[in-house]
Write a protein that holds these residues in place. Structure first.
Motif, PDB file in Angstrom:
ATOM      1  N   SER A  29     -30.472 -14.790  26.320  1.00 49.40           N
ATOM      2  CA  SER A  29     -31.763 -14.993  26.990  1.00 49.40           C
ATOM      3  C   SER A  29     -32.871 -14.300  26.201  1.00 49.40           C
ATOM      4  CB  SER A  29     -31.736 -14.425  28.407  1.00 49.40           C
ATOM      5  OG  SER A  29     -30.663 -14.939  29.102  1.00 49.40           O
ATOM      6  N   LEU A  38     -45.091 -12.298  29.505  1.00 47.84           N
ATOM      7  CA  LEU A  38     -44.490 -12.309  30.843  1.00 47.84           C
ATOM      8  C   LEU A  38     -44.321 -13.714  31.409  1.00 47.84           C
ATOM      9  CD1 LEU A  38     -46.421  -9.259  32.326  1.00 47.84           C
ATOM     10  CD2 LEU A  38     -43.962  -9.407  31.984  1.00 47.84           C
ATOM     11  N   THR A  39     -44.812 -14.713  30.684  1.00 50.85           N
ATOM     12  CA  THR A  39     -44.668 -16.086  31.203  1.00 50.85           C
ATOM     13  C   THR A  39     -43.964 -17.001  30.202  1.00 50.85           C
ATOM     14  OG1 THR A  39     -46.866 -16.615  30.380  1.00 50.85           O
ATOM     15  CG2 THR A  39     -46.716 -15.980  32.690  1.00 50.85           C
ATOM     16  N   THR A  40     -43.246 -16.423  29.263  1.00 43.83           N
ATOM     17  CA  THR A  40     -42.541 -17.251  28.275  1.00 43.83           C
ATOM     18  C   THR A  40     -41.264 -17.842  28.893  1.00 43.83           C
ATOM     19  OG1 THR A  40     -41.375 -15.322  27.497  1.00 43.83           O
ATOM     20  CG2 THR A  40     -43.368 -15.923  26.276  1.00 43.83           C
ATOM     21  N   GLY A  41     -40.681 -18.789  28.179  1.00 42.44           N
ATOM     22  CA  GLY A  41     -39.492 -19.474  28.691  1.00 42.44           C
ATOM     23  C   GLY A  41     -38.280 -18.576  28.859  1.00 42.44           C
ATOM     24  N   GLY A  42     -38.281 -17.419  28.202  1.00 42.46           N
ATOM     25  CA  GLY A  42     -37.098 -16.552  28.255  1.00 42.46           C
ATOM     26  C   GLY A  42     -37.124 -15.543  29.390  1.00 42.46           C
ATOM     27  N   VAL A  43     -38.259 -15.427  30.083  1.00 42.49           N
ATOM     28  CA  VAL A  43     -38.369 -14.363  31.100  1.00 42.49           C
ATOM     29  C   VAL A  43     -37.381 -14.573  32.254  1.00 42.49           C
ATOM     30  CG1 VAL A  43     -39.897 -13.265  32.782  1.00 42.49           C
ATOM     31  CG2 VAL A  43     -40.747 -13.825  30.524  1.00 42.49           C
ATOM     32  N   MET A  44     -37.383 -15.763  32.831  1.00 41.62           N
ATOM     33  CA  MET A  44     -36.501 -15.997  33.992  1.00 41.62           C
ATOM     34  C   MET A  44     -35.022 -15.878  33.606  1.00 41.62           C
ATOM     35  SD  MET A  44     -36.413 -16.259  37.166  1.00 41.62           S
ATOM     36  CE  MET A  44     -38.158 -16.196  37.382  1.00 41.62           C
ATOM     37  N   PRO A  45     -34.580 -16.474  32.461  1.00 45.12           N
ATOM     38  CA  PRO A  45     -33.186 -16.255  32.080  1.00 45.12           C
ATOM     39  C   PRO A  45     -32.854 -14.774  31.890  1.00 45.12           C
ATOM     40  CG  PRO A  45     -34.083 -18.078  30.832  1.00 45.12           C
ATOM     41  CD  PRO A  45     -35.225 -17.483  31.591  1.00 45.12           C
TER      42      PRO A  45
ATOM     43  N   MET B 176     -29.116 -19.309  36.013  1.00 47.08           N
ATOM     44  CA  MET B 176     -28.906 -19.447  34.558  1.00 47.08           C
ATOM     45  C   MET B 176     -28.500 -20.884  34.201  1.00 47.08           C
ATOM     46  SD  MET B 176     -29.343 -16.603  32.898  1.00 47.08           S
ATOM     47  CE  MET B 176     -28.371 -16.591  31.436  1.00 47.08           C
ATOM     48  N   ASP B 183     -37.360 -26.050  28.185  1.00 44.61           N
ATOM     49  CA  ASP B 183     -38.285 -25.417  29.130  1.00 44.61           C
ATOM     50  C   ASP B 183     -39.402 -26.425  29.443  1.00 44.61           C
ATOM     51  OD1 ASP B 183     -40.148 -23.923  30.444  1.00 44.61           O
ATOM     52  OD2 ASP B 183     -40.624 -22.606  28.760  1.00 44.61           O
ATOM     53  N   GLU B 188     -39.472 -25.190  24.776  1.00 44.12           N
ATOM     54  CA  GLU B 188     -38.516 -24.354  24.040  1.00 44.12           C
ATOM     55  C   GLU B 188     -37.104 -24.700  24.526  1.00 44.12           C
ATOM     56  OE1 GLU B 188     -39.623 -19.803  23.143  1.00 44.12           O
ATOM     57  OE2 GLU B 188     -40.407 -20.544  25.045  1.00 44.12           O
ATOM     58  N   ARG B 190     -33.349 -23.798  25.773  1.00 46.46           N
ATOM     59  CA  ARG B 190     -32.706 -22.644  26.410  1.00 46.46           C
ATOM     60  C   ARG B 190     -31.208 -22.943  26.535  1.00 46.46           C
ATOM     61  NH1 ARG B 190     -37.116 -21.109  31.137  1.00 46.46           N
ATOM     62  NH2 ARG B 190     -36.671 -23.168  31.950  1.00 46.46           N
ATOM     63  N   PHE B 191     -30.402 -22.145  25.905  1.00 41.64           N
ATOM     64  CA  PHE B 191     -28.927 -22.229  25.948  1.00 41.64           C
ATOM     65  C   PHE B 191     -28.409 -23.637  25.591  1.00 41.64           C
ATOM     66  CE2 PHE B 191     -30.362 -19.535  29.567  1.00 41.64           C
ATOM     67  CZ  PHE B 191     -30.094 -18.311  29.007  1.00 41.64           C
ATOM     68  N   ASP B 445     -38.503 -20.268  38.625  1.00 37.22           N
ATOM     69  CA  ASP B 445     -39.091 -20.090  37.289  1.00 37.22           C
ATOM     70  C   ASP B 445     -40.542 -20.592  37.259  1.00 37.22           C
ATOM     71  OD1 ASP B 445     -39.184 -19.562  34.541  1.00 37.22           O
ATOM     72  OD2 ASP B 445     -38.505 -21.589  34.022  1.00 37.22           O
ATOM     73  N   TYR B 448     -42.825 -18.487  39.603  1.00 42.04           N
ATOM     74  CA  TYR B 448     -43.051 -17.139  39.066  1.00 42.04           C
ATOM     75  C   TYR B 448     -44.104 -17.197  37.962  1.00 42.04           C
ATOM     76  CZ  TYR B 448     -42.522 -13.514  35.582  1.00 42.04           C
ATOM     77  OH  TYR B 448     -42.813 -12.555  34.653  1.00 42.04           O
ATOM     78  N   ARG B 449     -43.944 -18.182  37.073  1.00 45.84           N
ATOM     79  CA  ARG B 449     -44.871 -18.253  35.928  1.00 45.84           C
ATOM     80  C   ARG B 449     -46.285 -18.596  36.381  1.00 45.84           C
ATOM     81  NH1 ARG B 449     -40.807 -21.404  31.970  1.00 45.84           N
ATOM     82  NH2 ARG B 449     -42.296 -21.166  30.265  1.00 45.84           N
ATOM     83  N   GLU B 457     -51.237 -12.311  33.674  1.00 46.48           N
ATOM     84  CA  GLU B 457     -50.083 -11.690  33.003  1.00 46.48           C
ATOM     85  C   GLU B 457     -50.131 -10.166  33.082  1.00 46.48           C
ATOM     86  OE1 GLU B 457     -48.173 -13.212  29.661  1.00 46.48           O
ATOM     87  OE2 GLU B 457     -49.163 -15.143  29.696  1.00 46.48           O
TER      88      GLU B 457
END
Lengths: 158, 500
Positions: A29, A38-45, B176, B183, B188, B190-191, B445, B448-449, B457
């Motif tokens: 992650s 704080l809002t990038t795609g990796g934060v929640m993972p 997860m 994303d 991006e 992710r996994f 997700d 939150y964002r 931020e």
């Protein structure tokens, strides 16, 4: 569900494996976007894997506190986690999944049904064959005719 | 008002919807009754075939299966002492002793009538409460949705599993899995590990089929040799005096069941157990002691679990948070049809809301008809051995996983999730929170964002926003309370107090 007061066979090892898996998930992650914002795609993972890591550690510490089960040796773990029936059934299902692209859905499913019903029901091959054929017929009518799902034919028959 | 009645009666007047509701309820009774099959499993497999249908037809079938399935579990609990579904566990305690006394028909009859009464009260509560809650929920912002989704996952984990840690772990694992793919905000990966299949994400139906279908099949292999003892069934239609006598208990249990069902993450199983406990405490002098065939012990859980169905739809339709595992699947069906469950669903698509209310009412009427008939065929069908059922579940799971996108890779994924679910189940983890995590993860997700972008931020502003808005404040306190009550010191004190 009540908490289990005694340790299940292999529970400590399982808890440790979960912690390692959670640590790896956190590392992966972090690799998505690091701590760039704080809002990038990796934060929640990262947050989710962090929860996994922390709760995994709680599970591990709980398992360390519980008394050992009498059958917690390797034989006990194998008997608890990998009964022969489950292992063989899973293997057959894995072969079935691998065979679908070549032999097709209906043939592969028929084969799996026949073998597993024969082995589990223990009434002989004829009843198992009859039930498998009936089931495959019903599946074909229901899914191919009624729901119109295009079932894989299999490269062997093309 | 006339417009609402028109929406309500849609499935009553359209022959195909009428047929699908009846078929769903009929099939649901059998699915719920046959040990090894579950409503959640059936709904997750059904959704993969019905997504091409129009939304009303898909909902009519799934809602029918849901209503019938919750009731169906009681029949095998009474006849064979094997609860067909978790919501029928409490039913077996007094239902089976009644059957052993030769009163199986009477027990089935009274449980059917009371289930229908419970179901109708749950639907009435849905019709009255949902518009009020939706009006209030319009005030919710991204922060509140994020908090509600987290609370929903954690509640499922806390109430249905062995421990909070295991529930939270399972929920986070689901989140997860829900993050896999591109994303949606930045594209991006992710996994995905370079896999094109993974770039599209994991369809939640595949995860559901794996965790509920395949994992359950593997877990049941151990019980493949279980043989049930059969009972004789006499007169089914209950005496009017019995219905009248237990009506007040039924009404009380319905109220409790609706309330429990409306809590995100709870469901018929918890409602039934609590109602049984409540009936045991409140019935001073039962004709027969509880546990030995008390009708009160049969009626209370049966009324409550069917009332919980209407209750479970309340948070699902008003907040977009599923009340239980089946409503989590129905949320998926709504998403597939381009609908977004939440407060705006009632204002934007009132026809859909009133259609669901009318359809659930209709399913309860079908339940009364099917519940009081066809018992002889039923006893034959439920004797289907697990040795035949388990391989069939695997085949149905495979075809279900494949049918979503006609992609054979999804069968492999379903199998992998099934094996993962089997191991987790062996160590006391529940798979419900995983599924909720997969469904609600992307929602958490995104919200939150959005909330963090709104707070420029800045963590300080984000926390200030959480604590300064009254709704966010209440939800944050509820979330913190859930964590605080799990601290070992507080948990032990609570347990000691309960024991004393």
């Amino acid at each position: 569900m009540k908490p289990n007061d005694t340790l299940r066979p292999g529970e400590r090892l399982f808890a440790l494996l979960l912690v390692i898996f959670a640590g790896y998930a956190f590392w992966e992650s972090y690799g998505i976007s690091g701590f760039r914002g704080l809002t990038t795609g990796g934060v929640m993972p990262m947050l989710a894997s962090c929860v996994m890591l922390l709760t995994g550690l709680v599970f591990l510490s709980d398992s360390l506190r519980k008394p050992r089960a009498p059958d917690s040796g390797l034989a006990g773990v194998i008997a608890y986690l990998f009964p022969l029936r489950v292992v063989l059934f899973t293997l057959l299902v894995a072969i079935y999944v691998a065979a679908i692209p070549s032999v097709g859905f209906l043939s592969a499913s028929g084969g799996l049904l026949f073998l597993t019903i024969w082995a589990l029901w223990r009434k002989g091959p004829i009843p198992a064959l009859l039930i498998s054929l009936l089931s495959i017929g019903a599946i074909y009518v229901l899914f191919r005719v009624v729901f119109q799902v295009v079932l894989p034919i299999g490269s062997l028959w093309r | 008002m006339i417009e609402i009645l028109g929406f309500f009666a849609t499935s009553w007047l359209d022959p195909s919807l009428l047929f699908l509701t009846g078929l769903g309820t009929f099939a649901g009774i059998y699915i719920g009754a046959i040990p090894g099959l579950s409503v959640t499993m059936a709904a997750s497999i059904l959704i993969s075939f019905t997504f091409k249908w129009d939304v009303n037809s898909a909902l009519a079938l799934i809602a029918g299966v849901y209503v019938g399935g919750v009731y169906g579990g009681a029949r095998t609990a009474i006849l064979l002492n094997i609860p067909g579904a978790p919501s029928a566990i409490a039913t077996a305690i007094d239902g089976y002793p009644l059957a052993k006394k030769g009163l199986a028909g009477e027990a089935i009859g009274i449980s059917t009538v009371m289930s229908v009464i419970g179901g109708l009260i749950g639907v009435a509560a849905l019709a009255i409460a949902a518009p009020l809650i939706a009006d209030f929920a319009i005030k919710f912002t991204s922060r509140e949705y994020m908090l509600l989704a987290i609370i929903g996952i954690l509640l499922v984990g806390t109430l249905s599993g062995e421990s909070f840690a295991k529930g939270a772990f399972a929920g986070a694992l689901g989140v997860m899995i829900g993050m896999i793919g591109l994303d949606p905000m930045t594209a991006e990966t992710r996994f995905t590990y370079g896999s094109i299949n993974l770039m599209g994400g994991v369809p939640f139906v595949v995860a559901m089929i794996g965790f509920f279908g395949v994992a359950e099949a593997l877990a049941q292999l151990e019980q493949v040799d279980t043989v049930a003892i059969k009972q004789k069934v006499g007169r089914i239609v209950p005496a009017w005096s019995d219905v009248r006598r237990y009506l007040w208990l039924g009404l009380k249990s319905s109220g409790l069941g609706t309330l429990i069902g409306a809590l995100p993450g709870t469901g018929g199983d918890i409602a039934a157990l609590l109602a049984y406990d409540q009936a045991k405490r409140s019935t001073k002098n039962p004709d027969v002691p509880f546990g030995e065939g008390a009708k009160e012990g049969l009626i209370a859980p049966e009324t409550a679990n069917n009332a919980a169905v209407g209750g479970a739809f309340v948070p699902m339709l008003t907040l977009g948070i599923p009340g239980d595992a089946v409503t989590a699947i129905i949320i998926g069906a709504l998403y597939i049809h381009g609908l977004k469950p939440g407060p705006l669903l009632l204002t934007d698509t009132p026809h859909l809301f009133w259609f669901i209310v009318g359809n659930l009412t209709l399913a309860n009427i079908f339940l009364l008809v099917f519940g009081l008939t066809g018992i002889r065929i039923f006893t034959k069908v439920v004797e289907c051995p697990r040795a035949i059922l388990i391989p069939l579940i695997v085949i149905l799971s495979a075809v279900g996983a494949y049918a979503i996108q006609n992609n054979p890779v999804h069968i492999t994924w379903a199998l992998a999730f099934g094996v993962m679910g089997y191991f987790l189940k062996r160590y006391g983890f529940q798979v419900g929170p995983i599924i909720l995590g997969v469904i609600l993860g992307p929602m958490i997700d995104a919200n939150y964002r959005r909330a963090m972008i709104g707070a420029q931020e800045n963590i300080g502003t984000f926390i200030y926003d959480l604590l300064s808005n009254p709704i966010s404040f209440v939800l944050t306190c509820a979330l913190l309370l859930m964590f605080v009550t799990q601290i070992p010191f507080i948990k032990n004190r609570k347990r000691d107090r309960l024991r004393s």
